[in-house]
Design an enzyme around this catalytic site. Structure first.
Site, PDB file in Angstrom:
ATOM      1  CG  ASP A   1      -1.971  -1.136   1.148  1.00 10.43           C
ATOM      2  OD1 ASP A   1      -1.904  -1.970   0.222  1.00 10.43           O
ATOM      3  OD2 ASP A   1      -2.834  -1.205   2.049  1.00 10.43           O
TER       4      ASP A   1
ATOM      5  CG  ASP B   1      -6.642  -0.182   1.211  1.00 13.02           C
ATOM      6  OD1 ASP B   1      -6.949  -1.372   1.399  1.00 13.02           O
ATOM      7  OD2 ASP B   1      -7.084   0.746   1.917  1.00 13.02           O
TER       8      ASP B   1
ATOM      9  CG  HIS C   1     -11.310   0.702   0.055  1.00 14.89           C
ATOM     10  ND1 HIS C   1     -11.306  -0.628   0.421  1.00 14.89           N
ATOM     11  CD2 HIS C   1     -10.444   1.318   0.916  1.00 14.89           C
ATOM     12  CE1 HIS C   1     -10.483  -0.789   1.458  1.00 14.89           C
ATOM     13  NE2 HIS C   1      -9.938   0.372   1.769  1.00 14.89           N
TER      14      HIS C   1
ATOM     15  CG  HIS D   1      -8.685   4.914   2.853  1.00 14.11           C
ATOM     16  ND1 HIS D   1      -9.686   4.649   3.765  1.00 14.11           N
ATOM     17  CD2 HIS D   1      -8.092   3.708   2.605  1.00 14.11           C
ATOM     18  CE1 HIS D   1      -9.697   3.359   4.060  1.00 14.11           C
ATOM     19  NE2 HIS D   1      -8.744   2.757   3.364  1.00 14.11           N
TER      20      HIS D   1
ATOM     21  CE  LYS E   1      -3.989  -4.285   1.175  1.00 16.42           C
ATOM     22  NZ  LYS E   1      -4.801  -3.304   1.928  1.00 16.42           N
TER      23      LYS E   1
ATOM     24  CB  CYS F   1      -2.198  -3.015   5.096  1.00 15.25           C
ATOM     25  SG  CYS F   1      -3.935  -2.495   4.992  1.00 15.25           S
TER      26      CYS F   1
HETATM   27  C1  VGL Z   1      -4.814   0.528   5.694  1.00  8.78           C
HETATM   28  C2  VGL Z   1      -6.411   1.365   7.100  1.00  8.78           C
HETATM   29  C3  VGL Z   1      -7.375   1.220   6.126  1.00  8.78           C
HETATM   30  C4  VGL Z   1      -3.381   0.148   5.473  1.00  8.78           C
HETATM   31  C5  VGL Z   1      -5.766   0.358   4.705  1.00  8.78           C
HETATM   32  O1  VGL Z   1      -2.935   0.134   4.309  1.00  8.78           O
HETATM   33  O2  VGL Z   1      -2.685  -0.130   6.476  1.00  8.78           O
HETATM   34  N1  VGL Z   1      -5.149   1.010   6.884  1.00  8.78           N
HETATM   35  N2  VGL Z   1      -7.054   0.716   4.942  1.00  8.78           N
HETATM   36 ZN    ZN Z   2      -8.470   0.725   3.343  1.00 11.73          ZN
END
Ligand code: VGL
Ligand code: ZN
Length: 203
Positions: free
Chosen positions: A8, A46, A48, A81, A106, A151
């Site tokens: 990420d 990440d 979404h 995010h 993901k 993550c």
């Molecule tokens: C993450 C919070 C929400 C991460 C992803 O990449 O650690 N943290 N989504």
């Molecule tokens: Zn996330």
């Protein structure tokens, strides 16, 4: 075969982004330096939908940072995010993306979060990461990126579970520290599970 897993390293997780991790912008340099030392480089994103249920905006009356129950699982509510296809979801500009062999996305299912790069948080669906690594005869994974206490941690715990020799590159990670001490706790948890911790200069 050894793989480097970059977790990420996206605009929303660095200063200026929607879910900025303190000093998150420091990790791209470490990643760029390490990539050429590995047989395979895999990066997670990440990713979404705009109405993802981990977003506080989907729960009127609830605040960012609050924990709720979502389909039977504890869920921390985050700011919007890494919405698919937006700049916030892009890899940071300083990351040498040409050297990435494979990208795993993901958190694509609205109803469930996915901190780990291997499975959703209920461990119901695989992202295909394990199959990809195994099909390339990978037995050792070196993990770094954002965020240490979410993550990165869950990716490393799953990697150990799946039988990979797992090394965390500590200086290649930064954490959220929603509660002070969360990063230290996360590293201890990983070590207790069998993750080895190294700095990038030992690689
Ligand atoms: C993450 C919070 C929400 C991460 C992803 O990449 O650690 N943290 N989504
Ligand atoms: Zn996330």
């Amino acid at each position: 075969m050894k793989a480097l897993i970059l977790v990420d390293i996206q605009n929303d997780f660095v200063p200026g982004g929607a879910l900025a991790v303190p000093e998150g912008d420091r990790v791209a340099t470490v990643a760029n330096r390490l990539m050429s030392h590995f047989d395979l480089v895999v990066a997670t994103q990440d990713w979404h939908p705009a109405d993802h249920m981990s977003f506080a905006s989907q729960h009127p009356g609830r605040d960012i940072g609050e924990q709720i129950e979502l389909n039977g699982l504890p869920q921390i509510l985050w700011p919007d995010h890494c919405v698919e296809g937006t700049t916030g979801a892009d890899f940071v500009a300083g990351l040498d993306t040409a050297t990435i062999d494979h990208v795993v996305r993901k958190g694509t299912d609205r109803a469930i979060d996915s901190y780990s790069g291997f499975f959703d948080n209920a461990h119901r669906k695989s992202t295909g990461m394990a199959d990809y690594l195994k099909s390339h005869q990978v037995n050792g994974v070196f993990i770094m990126g954002l965020a240490t206490d979410y993550c990165v941690k869950f990716t490393a715990l799953d990697a150990v579970d799946l039988g990979f020799e797992t090394i965390l590159i500590e200086d290649g990670c930064r954490g959220v520290n929603l509660k002070p001490g969360d990063v230290v706790k996360a590293i201890k948890e990983m070590q207790a599970a069998g993750v080895r911790v190294k700095d990038s200069d030992q690689i």
